[in-house]
Design a protein around this motif. Structure first.
Motif: not given
Lengths: 450, 440
Positions: A29-31, A64-68
């Motif tokens: 998770t990135i905040i 990209f983020w969801e895919k990874n």
């Protein structure tokens, strides 16, 4: 499944996430409260200048983020509790982590100048700064920029692109003279003047004056000169953003203190990038004075390198951070700059330097080498491109200055059909070093490949 | 200590004189366009030469003045300032107007040529001089096209004057457009020979391998006709693979080709509008290879038909060929390809449709020394390279991983390398070993 939480979605935080994801299916998770999606901070200027749109400076498309399987949270983290291993968000929501990375980046420096918080006065670092800049520079025609570094000249170029007249206050004798040797610093200074900007050298800010609306209307320099303006850009560097961890058990000094493995004093909590302060390897509290200072590295490249190393450490392969052969690059208005190895502003003991400048005054190269074994230590190059890997290996292999000069065409990275300068460079070296009769090596295919 | 001079050689600034000259240039262009409109009424028919100079002449002279004076405005260096604010380059109002005007022109040209007759008459003196016969709509089109390439090549040279690759490339496309697509075909007509374009080959100029065209060339061109057939075949079978092996597809697409020539000059202000998404790349691969398959089938059918004297397929192959000419030749390469420059960017045809580009692309990807080298770890992911890639390649995707860029669609225009603020990209032809570099 382990949960890795990264605070900060700049190049460092994102690099950690990407490299962890390459080798692990750990939950990530990135905040960030700056923007939902990662963007290139170095490209903010181009959005203001109209070279690109916001969409264009995002290095990855949004899918990209969801895919990874990297979760993005667009929110402000307000507190870290390392005992319960949790992050508190502004909304009150709590996020539990197994491993935590603090990659919160920097804040712009302000040195307590009177008037530094007025309307129309700002630094340039974040997306929010850029939005404020749009607001602050609407319909204005003159600006003062304080601080002759990389962000200063970027801001100058940005405002110039919007037809705002810039007066640039620089404390040193030439632009960026604390980093660049005189000749290079003078070259860039000349180039700034060529663009019809005002460049005030050896001048420091005393205070900023305001009009009846509380907005900046002029600056006063230490020598007492008053320069009217409608905007003041403060760009004297940055300092680590440690707001989040100040009240936690995580140890801080100027930045978040970490060892060479980028680990903080608390297990499972790491820090890297602009906000991290890497303790000197011989750190010893009792004997601070004789030690090499702690390292703060606040560049795009170091952020990326630290991120890669930190990912390995999080995955359990403990590797010390070692940035290797130094490199950096910038663009000063129209003049590109690259540096490999180490070139100090003032020549150091035991080093010699060779400098060549093109008659146009816009292309130059400086090669610094050891006086004793003549091995190459570093290069500064302006208005010409050099091959990174070639110079890196020459520095690593301690090639002599003579070898480097004779093989310089191999390192040339200019586009095809550009004028070649190597012959002039080597001629000047021969002239300055009687008895040397160097000539360019013929370029053969085999040494291009290697 | 040496005293270091920081007095610049010259200080550049916008001044009134430059402003006045630029406005004069724009005024000349506007008046030139007015004379085109006036000529449409037919008034020009009595003095075509005078009106030719008042229209073409003023537009050309005004443009040259407007672009050339910019050398005085700022030091050499690429300034993409305001590209995404200006209404013409950022798909806003003027872009749409321009798109509609261009598309409208193609519609008139293809389907209502009568409406352009008075403009065609304007070209008559030029046509007699070059071709020895009156102009037709295609001569008008060719004149417009060549003028646009040359004027906008001058703009390219001014804009990218710090970059010799761009200067030479702009001269090259202008040379091939003017010489190979305008003057030489004109002279051939004057000499009563088949009008032949030596810089176009099958499958882009698909007719050149159609049986009817071959028959026509051999019957009406004599020895020269045989040479033309030989030339086309040799370029296709021998020169194309060899040149592409050594230089990549750029030897053709961004140095020689006329479609590329227009895209690289007139299309340059719109290059940032190409779609960079992964979706667009997927669509591109399907569509460009479909066109290639389509043209191969069409050509094959025509030859089967011709060999069997029309017994096998009857009129099917002819209908097929006509449809190919209409859909691909007129709609795709003309209307969408050029008319939509301001909306979709300058290389829509080259990217999604051109069968020649598809062939060259396969060669480039699998049998070439060409690549764009990434300079170690210097990329800052700023996105300038991807933004200004007219082919919609997400260049930074590779550059930020330290990887060389090898893509079949890359036409080697070199703009990614030119706009990179950190000197990260270089177009190179090197031995194939290590071409696919490390991914970090």
């Amino acid at each position: 499944m382990q949960h890795l939480v990264i605070i900060g979605n700049g190049i460092t935080g994102i690099t950690v996430a990407r490299y962890v994801r390459k080798q692990s299916d750990m939950r990530i998770t990135i905040i960030s409260n700056e923007s939902k999606y990662f963007f290139s901070r170095t490209a903010l200027m181009y959005v203001y200048m109209g070279h690109m749109k916001w969409e264009n400076i995002k290095p990855y498309e949004d899918w990209f983020w969801e895919k990874n399987h990297i979760d993005l949270i667009f929110a402000k983290a307000t507190a870290v509790d390392t005992d319960s291993k949790s992050i508190c968000l502004e909304s009150g929501e709590k996020i539990i982590y197994d491993k935590l990375v603090i990659a919160t980046g920097s804040h712009s420096n302000k040195f307590g100048w009177p008037g530094q918080d007025l309307k129309g006065v700002q630094g340039l670092y974040s997306k929010q700064d850029l939005e404020l800049l749009e607001e602050n520079t609407k319909n204005i025609h003159s600006a003062v920029i304080v601080g002759g570094g990389l962000i200063g000249i970027e801001l100058a170029e940005m405002l110039h692109a919007r037809d705002i007249h810039v007066t640039f206050l620089v404390r040193e004798k030439f632009y960026w003279n604390s980093i660049l040797p005189n000749e290079e610093a003078a070259m860039v200074s000349r180039h700034i003047l060529e663009h019809n900007m005002q460049l005030k050298l050896g001048v420091e800010l005393k205070e900023i004056l305001h009009d009846h609306n509380g907005r900046a209307r002029a600056v006063i320099t230490k020598s007492g000169e008053e320069i009217p303006c409608q905007f003041v850009g403060l760009t004297p560097g940055v300092h680590p953003n440690i707001d989040l961890v100040k009240n936690s058990k995580i140890e801080t000094n100027r930045g978040v203190l970490v060892n060479e493995y980028l680990e903080t004093n608390i297990p499972d909590v790491y820090s890297s990038g602009d906000c991290a302060e890497i303790k000197s390897s011989f750190h010893n509290a009792a004997n601070k004075t004789s030690l090499p200072p702690n390292k703060l590295e606040q560049l795009w490249y170091t952020g990326k390198m630290q991120g890669k190393i930190l990912a390995l450490n999080i995955l359990g392969n403990r590797v010390k951070y070692d940035r290797g052969i130094w490199y950096n690059s910038a663009k000063f208005l129209d003049i590109e700059y690259q540096t490999y190895g180490f070139v100090s502003a003032v020549p150091r003991e035991g080093e010699d330097s060779f400098y060549w400048e093109h008659p146009s005054g816009k292309i130059c190269i400086r090669l610094v080498y050891s006086s004793s074994d003549r091995s190459i230590i570093g290069v500064n190059v302006f208005g010409m491109r050099l091959r990174h890997r070639t110079f890196e290996s020459w520095i690593k292999e301690k090639r002599t200055i003579e070898y480097v000069l004779e093989n310089l065409p191999i390192a040339n990275f200019n586009p095809e059909f550009y004028k070649k300068h190597e012959q002039h460079i080597i001629d000047k070296f021969n002239l300055e070093n009687p008895g040397k009769n160097l000539s360019l090596r013929k370029r053969s295919l085999s040494n291009i490949i290697s | 200590m040496n005293i270091i001079q920081i007095e610049p050689f010259k200080v550049y600034s916008h001044n009134n004189k430059i402003e006045t000259l630029k406005k004069s240039g724009l005024a000349a262009i506007a008046i030139g366009f007015l004379f085109f409109l006036i000529s449409l009424t037919g008034i020009s028919s009595k003095q075509p030469l005078l009106f030719f100079f008042l229209s073409f002449g003023l537009v050309t002279a005004g443009s040259i003045l407007y672009f050339a004076i910019q050398v005085k405005e700022a030091p050499a260096g690429i300034k993409n300032n305001r590209i995404f604010f200006d209404a013409i380059t950022s798909r806003k109002s003027i872009a749409w107007i321009l798109g509609i005007v261009l598309t409208g022109f193609y519609i008139l040209l293809y389907w209502y040529p009568g409406t352009l007759q008075n403009l065609v008459n304007l070209i008559n003196p030029l046509s007699y001089l070059l071709r020895g016969q009156p102009a037709d709509r295609w001569v008008l089109y060719g004149t417009f096209y060549t003028t646009a390439v040359i004027i906008m090549a001058i703009r390219m040279i001014v804009k990218y004057r710090n970059n010799r690759y761009q200067i030479l490339r702009s001269i090259s496309v202008s040379f091939f457009q003017l010489g190979f697509s305008f003057i030489i075909p004109g002279i051939l007509v004057r000499l009563n020979k088949p009008e032949f374009y030596f810089n176009y080959f099958w499958p882009l100029k698909f007719q050149y391998l159609f049986p009817d065209e071959i028959k026509y060339l051999t019957s009406s061109g004599g020895a020269l006709g045989y040479f033309m057939i030989f030339w086309g075949a040799a370029m296709l079978i021998i020169a194309t693979p060899i040149l592409t092996y050594f230089f990549g597809k750029r030897w053709y697409c961004s140095w020689v080709c006329g479609c590329g020539g227009l895209a690289e000059t007139a299309g340059d202000p719109f290059r940032q509008n190409s779609d960079k998404s992964l979706k667009a790349w997927k669509l591109e691969r399907i569509s460009i290879h479909s066109v290639l398959v389509f043209v191969v089938i069409t050509t094959g059918l025509l030859w089967i038909n011709s060999a069997s004297n029309g017994k096998v397929l009857g009129s099917v192959s002819q209908v097929f060929a006509e449809w190919y000419g209409f859909v691909i030749g007129a709609l795709f390469s003309g209307i969408i390809g050029v008319g939509f420059y301001p909306i979709f960017g300058s290389r829509v045809w080259c990217r999604f449709g051109c069968p020649m580009a598809a062939t060259l692309g396969m060669l480039q990807k699998y049998f070439s020394r060409f690549r764009i080298t990434t300079n170690g770890g210097q990329c800052i992911s700023c996105g300038n390279c991807s933004t200004y890639c007219e082919m919609g390649i997400d260049v930074k995707w590779y550059a930020q991983r330290g990887q060389n860029i090898i893509r079949s669609s890359c036409v080697g225009c070199g703009i990614c390398s030119a706009v990179c603020p950190r000197g990260v990209l270089k177009l190179e032809n090197l031995p194939r070993a290590g071409r696919y570099s490390e991914v970090d």
